[in-house]
Design an enzyme around this catalytic site. Structure first.
Site, PDB file in Angstrom:
ATOM      1  N   HIS A   1       0.807  -1.215   0.000  1.00 20.85           N
ATOM      2  CA  HIS A   1       0.000   0.000   0.000  1.00 20.85           C
ATOM      3  C   HIS A   1       0.845   1.273   0.000  1.00 20.85           C
ATOM      4  O   HIS A   1       0.327   2.352  -0.286  1.00 20.85           O
ATOM      5  CB  HIS A   1      -0.932   0.001   1.217  1.00 20.85           C
ATOM      6  CG  HIS A   1      -1.999  -1.046   1.140  1.00 20.85           C
ATOM      7  ND1 HIS A   1      -3.309  -0.756   0.837  1.00 20.85           N
ATOM      8  CD2 HIS A   1      -1.952  -2.393   1.317  1.00 20.85           C
ATOM      9  CE1 HIS A   1      -4.020  -1.877   0.835  1.00 20.85           C
ATOM     10  NE2 HIS A   1      -3.221  -2.883   1.124  1.00 20.85           N
TER      11      HIS A   1
ATOM     12  N   ASP B   1       3.874   9.682  -0.918  1.00 21.55           N
ATOM     13  CA  ASP B   1       2.706   8.899  -0.534  1.00 21.55           C
ATOM     14  C   ASP B   1       2.414   7.875  -1.622  1.00 21.55           C
ATOM     15  O   ASP B   1       2.449   8.205  -2.811  1.00 21.55           O
ATOM     16  CB  ASP B   1       1.490   9.814  -0.351  1.00 21.55           C
ATOM     17  CG  ASP B   1       0.579   9.360   0.774  1.00 21.55           C
ATOM     18  OD1 ASP B   1       0.593   8.164   1.101  1.00 21.55           O
ATOM     19  OD2 ASP B   1      -0.152  10.199   1.328  1.00 21.55           O
TER      20      ASP B   1
END
Length: 458
Positions: free
Chosen positions: A159, A366
């Site tokens: 992720h 991110d």
């Protein structure tokens, strides 16, 4: 010996939180939202940690799922979770924006806990079952599972970002982590470049010969591919159309006065660029580009990893900067920055999204950033503006946002000013385009595409 479950999810946390009445409630979040219906439909199992220390919870059934807790001691939490996972792997995989810390005992704890997860999964999975392992805390699990259960179809999804070769090479016992991931049939990433980094490492570290999106290892083919994660768009839109939520948004605007509202919503994490965002807003006020009468910044910082020293220091720096800005530019009853170090439920966040003139999402790095997608989904009025870091996975999909380099405070200021100055027509056009993207790429589609690909490559 095999178990009885044809589909098993393995993640650091179980999809439930402890309730006040001693029972369990379903956890919020994209992964649970996407995968829970699949586990329930298939009568599958979920292996994970309850979130507490020294808890010996027995396996139990919840909402059509069999949940198998893996207990962590206080020592495990200190060394495996807060140590190797969040003070070594996390910063290094986020471009080392904070210096990773390396300790031999942390690596040993990481291996031991991964072994525990793998053993529990091996005992639950039926012959030929599909197992889906998630995220950076469990990167050794696929190979450990493959060792004992070669009959399984194993997928792994990361992720967070996967670092370039030069950064990954800094890790002690780096080849072990790579071999751990190679135990899977399909390794999924947020962005194509992450998959390329992974395949390059198989050649550099292990002498393998990757071709296109595949690499042969031990007589098997491992596929590495990008599967950008998304959100439950229907849930966000339902909240955005809820009269109570809309009233909350109206009340928030009224409370803040006749000012343009810039909003930040992040975990309090050094990767999120909160300090740079505050610095940019401070300079806009100092330069007179905006005034306390014209604009207000609301920063929601969800508490995170409070026992890790780097996070404690970050909190101190952020709160000091907020105090400095408010002391220098504030007035009685009218502060330029409203800082909320607290968690907010989904309905409250959607009300904030509806109220915000500008959403500032400016992480230094991110993997995806689902807040940006939630903001776009919430703007059913086609209003608002999104300032978005180039270094998020979301930037590739939401390219009608005001893209900025968050490492460059001047560029961050430019993006915020451009968003504030844009015409309603320009903003509506941008938002409609971005909303079409999030409607097309939902979290349900993400899960389906990954599992379909896993079935194909296996």
């Amino acid at each position: 010996m095999s178990g009885t479950y044809q589909f098993v999810v393995v993640a650091n946390r179980l999809p439930v939180d402890a309730a006040e009445d001693g029972g369990w409630t379903r956890s919020p979040g994209g992964l649970v939202t996407a995968v829970h219906p699949i586990v329930r439909r298939l009568g599958g199992a979920w292996v994970g940690w309850t979130g507490g220390a020294d808890e010996e919870a027995e396996p139990f059934d919840f909402d059509g799922m069999h949940l198998h807790p893996v207990g962590l001691s206080a020592r495990d939490i200190d060394r495996f979770y807060e140590g190797q996972s969040n003070a070594t792997i996390w910063p290094l995989f986020h471009d080392a924006v904070e210096q990773p810390v390396h300790h031999r005992e942390w690596r040993e704890a990481y291996e031991a806990v991964n072994r525990r997860f793998a053993d529990a999964t091996a005992a639950l999975a039926a012959e030929g079952a599909t197992v889906w392992v998630h995220d950076y805390q469990l990167m050794l699990v696929p190979a450990m599972l493959r060792e004992h259960r070669p009959d399984l179809r194993i997928g792994f999804f990361l992720h967070i970002p996967f670092p370039p070769v030069e950064l990954f090479m800094q890790l002690p016992r780096r080849a072990d982590l790579l071999r751990g991931l190679l135990g899977a049939d399909l390794v999924g990433f947020q962005r194509p470049l992450a998959a390329q980094n992974f395949l390059q490492l198989t050649e550099r570290l292990l002498g393998l010969s990757p071709k296109e999106d595949r690499v042969e290892v031990d007589g098997r083919t491992v596929t590495a591919r990008a599967f950008p994660i998304s959100i439950d768009v229907d849930e966000i839109e339902e909240l955005a159309n809820d009269p109570e939520v809309r009233e909350q948004a109206r009340h928030l605007r009224q409370e803040l006065g006749d000012r343009r509202l810039l909003l930040g919503v992040d975990r309090l994490d050094y990767t999120k660029g909160i300090e740079q965002r505050l610095k940019a807003f401070h300079e806009l006020l100092r330069d007179g580009t905006v005034t306390n009468e014209e604009a207000v910044l609301v920063q929601v910082a969800t508490p995170s990893r409070l026992r890790v020293a780097q996070y404690q220091q970050l909190r101190d720096r952020v709160e000091l900067e907020v105090g400095r800005i408010n002391g220098e530019f504030g007035d009685v009853g009218r502060a330029p920055v409203h800082y909320l170090f607290q968690s907010r439920d989904r309905a409250e966040l959607v009300a904030m999204y509806l109220a915000a003139d500008v959403m500032v999402v400016s992480p230094l790095r991110d993997g995806m950033n689902l807040v940006a997608k939630e903001y776009v989904a919430a703007r059913v009025d086609d209003g608002g503006a999104l300032v978005l870091s180039e270094f998020t996975g979301a930037a590739a999909e939401l390219d009608e946002s005001f893209l900025v380099n968050p490492h460059d405070v001047e560029d961050l200021k430019r993006g915020m000013c451009a968003a504030l100055a844009a015409s309603p027509q320009d903003l509506a056009g941008r938002m409609r385009t971005m909303r079409a993207v999030v409607h097309e790429h939902t979290v349900d589609r993400w899960a389906k595409e990954f599992l379909d690909a896993l079935a194909d490559v296996s």
